[in-house]
Design an enzyme around this catalytic site. Structure first.
Site, PDB file in Angstrom:
ATOM      1  N   TYR A   1      10.819  17.585  57.927  1.00  0.00           N
ATOM      2  CA  TYR A   1      11.737  18.937  58.884  1.00  0.00           C
ATOM      3  C   TYR A   1      11.541  19.805  60.187  1.00  0.00           C
ATOM      4  O   TYR A   1      12.602  19.186  61.079  1.00  0.00           O
ATOM      5  CB  TYR A   1      11.904  19.805  57.385  1.00  0.00           C
ATOM      6  CG  TYR A   1      12.540  21.697  58.216  1.00  0.00           C
ATOM      7  CD1 TYR A   1      13.784  21.512  58.778  1.00  0.00           C
ATOM      8  CD2 TYR A   1      11.312  22.109  58.050  1.00  0.00           C
ATOM      9  CE1 TYR A   1      14.262  23.072  59.277  1.00  0.00           C
ATOM     10  CE2 TYR A   1      12.127  23.606  58.892  1.00  0.00           C
ATOM     11  CZ  TYR A   1      13.378  23.932  59.259  1.00  0.00           C
ATOM     12  OH  TYR A   1      13.535  24.782  59.494  1.00  0.00           O
TER      13      TYR A   1
ATOM     14  N   GLU B   1       7.882  25.971  62.645  1.00  0.00           N
ATOM     15  CA  GLU B   1       7.164  25.088  62.176  1.00  0.00           C
ATOM     16  C   GLU B   1       7.245  23.600  63.820  1.00  0.00           C
ATOM     17  O   GLU B   1       6.133  22.993  62.409  1.00  0.00           O
ATOM     18  CB  GLU B   1       7.585  24.236  60.450  1.00  0.00           C
ATOM     19  CG  GLU B   1       8.355  25.732  59.880  1.00  0.00           C
ATOM     20  CD  GLU B   1       8.383  24.909  58.613  1.00  0.00           C
ATOM     21  OE1 GLU B   1       8.303  23.990  58.060  1.00  0.00           O
ATOM     22  OE2 GLU B   1       9.241  26.344  58.008  1.00  0.00           O
TER      23      GLU B   1
END
Ligand SMILES: NC(=O)c1ccc[n+]([C@@H]2O[C@H](COP(=O)([O-])OP(=O)(O)OC[C@H]3O[C@@H](n4cnc5c(N)ncnc54)[C@H](O)[C@@H]3O)[C@@H](O)[C@H]2O)c1
Length: 354
Positions: free
Chosen positions: A162, A138
């Site tokens: 995150y 990610e």
């Protein structure tokens, strides 16, 4: 006996890594350091808890004093760092918690290793230590072109709190390699699935809700694409990289297995209706489209060629097979699921350790 510190070993991926290292390497002593947050569960490791080469250490990576003492008292050969806050939705509601654990916690761990290993670090390229940092795909951002994949050289472009916290921790790990000669290796992996996955994440949430005949919340139109890898294949990749990866390098890990969220949920519905002896279509009727996640990345897809060509790692399971194994595990372990969903996930620890 080499002493290896694995952080976050009571969590989903960490527990599979701990099990693998404890069972594969009787000449290592594995220390599992975990704060046992809501995501940590010692029941994940019942089968290895009595092994002679395993020790559980309850502790928090945000506590620098505790880490310094731990490293001063135990001469760790290496660290495999998985402890993190890991759920994107939670990072959207509480970003700071992700900075504290994922960024400050990682820097604390690097500092503790740096102090304890200072004599070795004085020699650039110290081969008798290793700090392995486990990260995520990610950090690379999102893809739109279906022919594009994340490479190890892809620029970082984190888009959620995150992924920003994980990207930041990756940068610190590389900075410690460059500045202090810390022998590091980093891997960036795609979405994992398999046993012991906390049911706030897509696959175990759907399995849980299908079992309970509850609505199956699908974000937006379910068009977001993820690349799924069976968790034991990730643990095997970590083992491979820990032992044969090149210091200072990054390895992408992925399943080459892209699924649109909706297609994945439909496949799960089919598998579960079949396994539960329900009429076809029963689970599908539970699908409910909900407001999309803020800033939801469209597609992640990893190119793991480097890991294959340089270290010979490949995923071992086809997705359908891995998904069936996963569903079977949840059906056979309803007590585990009831425990983590009832808020009693710390009960086992309290019974065991007071
Ligand atoms: N789940 C995925 O699909 C995926 C994919 C790629 C990379 N990763 C990375 O792999 C790692 C593990 O992910 P996971 O899905 O197993 O996470 P998880 O949330 O299941 O487990 C995290 C573990 O870390 C522990 N922990 C949290 N804060 C801590 C602290 N301050 N001190 C000590 N322990 C703490 C928790 O108790 C828990 O046991 C993370 O670093 C994550 O970013 C996950």
């Amino acid at each position: 006996m080499k002493k290896i510190l694995i952080t976050g070993g009571a969590g989903f991926i960490g527990s599979h890594v701990v099990r693998r290292f404890v069972n594969q390497y009787p000449d290592y002593h594995i220390y599992n350091l975990d704060a046992l947050t809501y995501a940590g569960n010692l029941e994940n490791l019942r089968d290895v808890e009595d092994a002679a080469n395993y020790t559980f250490v309850k502790g928090d990576i945000t506590d620098a004093v505790f880490l310094d003492e731990l490293f001063a008292n135990t001469d760790f050969y290496g660290v495999v760092h998985l402890a993190a806050e890991s759920h994107v939705d939670r990072s959207i509601s509480d970003p700071l918690a992700f900075v504290v654990t994922n960024v400050i916690g990682t820097v604390n761990l690097l500092n503790a290793a740096r102090k304890a290993w200072k004599d070795d670090l004085a020699n650039r390229g110290a081969t008798n230590r290793l700090f392995y940092h486990v990260s995520t795909d990610e950090v690379y951002g999102e893809l739109h072109d279906p022919n594009e994949f994340f490479l190890e050289t892809t620029s970082y472009d984190p888009r959620s709190p995150y992924s920003a916290s994980k990207a930041s921790s990756d940068h610190f790990v590389r900075a410690y390699h460059n500045t202090y000669k810390m022998p590091v290796v980093i891997s960036n992996c795609s979405n994992n699935y398999g046993p012991n996955h906390f049911p706030e994440k897509l696959i175990p949430l759907m399995i849980h809700n299908i079992m309970q005949k509850k609505p199956l919340p699908v974000y937006g139109k379910g068009e977001n694409v993820r690349d799924w890898l069976y968790v034991e294949d990730h643990a095997r990749a970590i083992d491979t990289i820990f032992h044969r990866g090149k210091v200072g390098e990054t390895y992408n890990i992925g399943g080459h297995n892209e699924w649109k969220n909706l297609d994945l949920v439909l496949l799960l519905c089919k598998i579960m209706d079949d396994k539960l002896g329900r009429e076809p279509g029963t689970a599908e009727s539970l699908i409910t489209y909900v407001t999309d996640r803020a800033g939801h990345d469209l597609r992640y897809a990893i190119d793991a060629t480097r890991l294959k060509t340089e270290l010979g790692w490949e995923p071992s399971l086809q997705f359908e097979e891995g998904l069936e194994k996963t569903v079977d595990w949840y059906l056979e372990n309803q007590a585990w699921l009831d425990n983590v969903t009832s808020g009693n996930y710390k009960k086992y620890y309290e019974e065991m350790y007071g």
